[in-house]
Write a protein that holds these residues in place. Structure first.
Motif, PDB file in Angstrom:
ATOM      1  N   TRP A  86      56.598 -75.823 104.034  1.00  0.00           N
ATOM      2  CA  TRP A  86      56.727 -76.692 102.859  1.00  0.00           C
ATOM      3  C   TRP A  86      57.859 -76.315 101.914  1.00  0.00           C
ATOM      4  CZ3 TRP A  86      56.484 -74.495  98.097  1.00  0.00           C
ATOM      5  CH2 TRP A  86      55.793 -73.291  97.958  1.00  0.00           C
ATOM      6  N   ASP A  87      58.334 -75.081 101.951  1.00  0.00           N
ATOM      7  CA  ASP A  87      59.341 -74.640 100.986  1.00  0.00           C
ATOM      8  C   ASP A  87      60.742 -74.983 101.497  1.00  0.00           C
ATOM      9  OD1 ASP A  87      60.974 -73.415  99.146  1.00  0.00           O
ATOM     10  OD2 ASP A  87      59.782 -71.585  99.013  1.00  0.00           O
ATOM     11  N   ARG A  88      61.313 -76.046 100.952  1.00  0.00           N
ATOM     12  CA  ARG A  88      62.623 -76.525 101.404  1.00  0.00           C
ATOM     13  C   ARG A  88      63.768 -75.595 101.012  1.00  0.00           C
ATOM     14  NH1 ARG A  88      63.076 -82.335  98.938  1.00  0.00           N
ATOM     15  NH2 ARG A  88      62.159 -81.206  97.164  1.00  0.00           N
ATOM     16  N   SER A  89      63.518 -74.664 100.104  1.00  0.00           N
ATOM     17  CA  SER A  89      64.583 -73.767  99.661  1.00  0.00           C
ATOM     18  C   SER A  89      64.824 -72.607 100.629  1.00  0.00           C
ATOM     19  CB  SER A  89      64.261 -73.193  98.272  1.00  0.00           C
ATOM     20  OG  SER A  89      63.189 -72.261  98.344  1.00  0.00           O
ATOM     21  N   LEU A  90      63.901 -72.426 101.603  1.00  0.00           N
ATOM     22  CA  LEU A  90      63.980 -71.266 102.482  1.00  0.00           C
ATOM     23  C   LEU A  90      64.452 -71.625 103.885  1.00  0.00           C
ATOM     24  CD1 LEU A  90      60.714 -69.352 101.525  1.00  0.00           C
ATOM     25  CD2 LEU A  90      63.042 -68.968 100.687  1.00  0.00           C
ATOM     26  N   LEU A 207      60.096 -76.304  93.304  1.00  0.00           N
ATOM     27  CA  LEU A 207      59.171 -75.452  94.037  1.00  0.00           C
ATOM     28  C   LEU A 207      57.722 -75.857  93.777  1.00  0.00           C
ATOM     29  CD1 LEU A 207      58.872 -73.016  95.915  1.00  0.00           C
ATOM     30  CD2 LEU A 207      58.823 -71.553  93.891  1.00  0.00           C
ATOM     31  N   ILE A 208      57.388 -76.160  92.527  1.00  0.00           N
ATOM     32  CA  ILE A 208      56.013 -76.573  92.218  1.00  0.00           C
ATOM     33  C   ILE A 208      55.718 -77.943  92.817  1.00  0.00           C
ATOM     34  CG2 ILE A 208      54.435 -77.208  90.356  1.00  0.00           C
ATOM     35  CD1 ILE A 208      55.521 -74.939  88.720  1.00  0.00           C
ATOM     36  N   HIS A 209      56.672 -78.874  92.732  1.00  0.00           N
ATOM     37  CA  HIS A 209      56.481 -80.184  93.364  1.00  0.00           C
ATOM     38  C   HIS A 209      56.288 -80.030  94.871  1.00  0.00           C
ATOM     39  CE1 HIS A 209      56.972 -83.181  90.199  1.00  0.00           C
ATOM     40  NE2 HIS A 209      57.978 -82.485  89.698  1.00  0.00           N
ATOM     41  N   ASP A 210      57.100 -79.189  95.512  1.00  0.00           N
ATOM     42  CA  ASP A 210      56.998 -78.992  96.954  1.00  0.00           C
ATOM     43  C   ASP A 210      55.676 -78.340  97.339  1.00  0.00           C
ATOM     44  OD1 ASP A 210      59.479 -80.109  97.245  1.00  0.00           O
ATOM     45  OD2 ASP A 210      60.532 -78.222  97.641  1.00  0.00           O
ATOM     46  N   LYS A 212      52.829 -78.632  95.723  1.00  0.00           N
ATOM     47  CA  LYS A 212      51.801 -79.670  95.580  1.00  0.00           C
ATOM     48  C   LYS A 212      51.830 -80.630  96.768  1.00  0.00           C
ATOM     49  CE  LYS A 212      50.692 -83.998  93.779  1.00  0.00           C
ATOM     50  NZ  LYS A 212      51.268 -85.335  93.995  1.00  0.00           N
ATOM     51  N   ASP A 213      53.018 -81.057  97.178  1.00  0.00           N
ATOM     52  CA  ASP A 213      53.138 -81.971  98.318  1.00  0.00           C
ATOM     53  C   ASP A 213      52.732 -81.275  99.617  1.00  0.00           C
ATOM     54  OD1 ASP A 213      54.031 -83.943  96.615  1.00  0.00           O
ATOM     55  OD2 ASP A 213      56.155 -83.637  97.075  1.00  0.00           O
ATOM     56  N   GLY A 214      53.058 -79.981  99.728  1.00  0.00           N
ATOM     57  CA  GLY A 214      52.687 -79.231 100.919  1.00  0.00           C
ATOM     58  C   GLY A 214      51.188 -79.075 101.060  1.00  0.00           C
ATOM     59  N   ILE A 215      50.503 -78.821  99.942  1.00  0.00           N
ATOM     60  CA  ILE A 215      49.042 -78.741  99.944  1.00  0.00           C
ATOM     61  C   ILE A 215      48.445 -80.075 100.385  1.00  0.00           C
ATOM     62  CG2 ILE A 215      47.051 -78.724  98.386  1.00  0.00           C
ATOM     63  CD1 ILE A 215      47.754 -75.949  98.964  1.00  0.00           C
ATOM     64  N   LYS A 216      48.989 -81.156  99.857  1.00  0.00           N
ATOM     65  CA  LYS A 216      48.496 -82.492 100.211  1.00  0.00           C
ATOM     66  C   LYS A 216      48.660 -82.742 101.705  1.00  0.00           C
ATOM     67  CE  LYS A 216      49.179 -87.401  99.129  1.00  0.00           C
ATOM     68  NZ  LYS A 216      49.972 -88.369  98.304  1.00  0.00           N
ATOM     69  N   ALA A 217      49.820 -82.399 102.253  1.00  0.00           N
ATOM     70  CA  ALA A 217      50.075 -82.608 103.677  1.00  0.00           C
ATOM     71  C   ALA A 217      49.166 -81.736 104.535  1.00  0.00           C
ATOM     72  CB  ALA A 217      51.546 -82.322 103.983  1.00  0.00           C
ATOM     73  N   GLN A 218      48.948 -80.475 104.096  1.00  0.00           N
ATOM     74  CA  GLN A 218      48.079 -79.570 104.850  1.00  0.00           C
ATOM     75  C   GLN A 218      46.645 -80.083 104.876  1.00  0.00           C
ATOM     76  OE1 GLN A 218      48.555 -76.938 106.711  1.00  0.00           O
ATOM     77  NE2 GLN A 218      46.397 -76.467 107.007  1.00  0.00           N
ATOM     78  N   LYS A 219      46.156 -80.591 103.750  1.00  0.00           N
ATOM     79  CA  LYS A 219      44.797 -81.126 103.707  1.00  0.00           C
ATOM     80  C   LYS A 219      44.666 -82.350 104.600  1.00  0.00           C
ATOM     81  CE  LYS A 219      43.185 -79.495  99.194  1.00  0.00           C
ATOM     82  NZ  LYS A 219      42.682 -79.898  97.861  1.00  0.00           N
ATOM     83  N   ALA A 220      45.677 -83.206 104.581  1.00  0.00           N
ATOM     84  CA  ALA A 220      45.650 -84.401 105.427  1.00  0.00           C
ATOM     85  C   ALA A 220      45.640 -84.012 106.905  1.00  0.00           C
ATOM     86  CB  ALA A 220      46.844 -85.291 105.116  1.00  0.00           C
TER      87      ALA A 220
END
Length: 237
Positions: A86-90, A207-210, A212-220
């Motif tokens: 989920w971390d696009r910066s890495l 980073l915080i937006h990513d 949050k979106d990563g958590i949402k995708a993982q739950k889905a």
């Protein structure tokens, strides 16, 4: 070097950051949107700074709300199997050495950012996870020298002064967490301080937006993968 002793000292320093409420100056804000039981609401993400006591530069604080409990969110923030997705910066995120179940040496390589004006950096950090009263969890880190991963000519080796994530339950909804990040990196190289300070607040908001979106995708994904009639959650360590 006594890595465990250093890890405990840095964890206490990050805890002290979280208790320091004076002198912070807001530099950037954004809104983050949620749908909880089909009722939308929004929360503000705030990035603040104050002069660092560790180096000649700013200590940044970024605060936001994430729809996950602290225990699960912390795993999502530091375990490679989650963070690398989920971390696009890495570009690279890997554990080099586990000292114990809560302490390890981590190697990261960033992608370029600020429209390519800041080239990738790499960091070698000592990372430690510690739980505190009230279900508060802190992931603290600081850059260290690690002979098995020396600097190379491929990347400029950056340095992270004591930094970390502080996760605590949201009082009005314990299923959500308040995430507060403290960072004070030295990117080194030939960058001007003005360029770094102009880009860092935006990177922290992203980073915080990513997350949050990563958590949402993982739950889905977990809900889709779980057998019908069974609830799913992030796997525990």
């Amino acid at each position: 070097m006594d890595f465990k002793k250093l890890a405990d000292e840095v964890s206490q320093e990050v805890l002290a950051f979280s208790r320091d409420t004076s002198g912070w100056k807001v530099t950037k804000t954004s809104l983050i949107y949620f749908v909880d039981f089909y009722s939308p609401f929004e929360k503000k993400i705030t990035v603040s700074w104050k002069p660092s006591r560790n180096y000649d530069g700013p200590l940044y604080r970024a605060e936001g709300i994430i729809p996950e409990t602290p225990a699960k969110l912390i795993q999502f923030m530091y375990l490679p199997e989650y963070r690398s997705k989920w971390d696009r910066s890495l570009h690279t995120y890997r554990i080099l050495h586990k000292i114990d179940s809560d302490t390890f040496i981590l190697h990261t390589i960033t992608n370029s950012f600020a429209m390519g004006s800041i080239a990738p950096r790499d960091f070698v950090d000592l990372v430690h996870i510690k739980c505190y009263e009230g279900d508060k969890v802190i992931v603290s880190s600081v850059s260290v020298e690690y002979p098995q991963c020396p600097p190379t000519s491929s990347y400029i080796r950056g340095y992270n002064n004591p930094c970390g994530y502080v996760c605590s339950p949201l009082p009005e909804n314990p299923g959500y967490s308040k995430l507060v990040m403290y960072v004070q990196p030295e990117l080194r190289g030939n960058l001007s301080r003005a360029v770094v300070e102009a880009t860092m607040p935006t990177n922290l908001l992203n980073l915080i937006h990513d997350a949050k979106d990563g958590i949402k995708a993982q739950k889905a994904h977990s809900a889709h993968a779980s057998p019908k009639g069974h609830s799913s959650s992030l796997h525990k360590k």
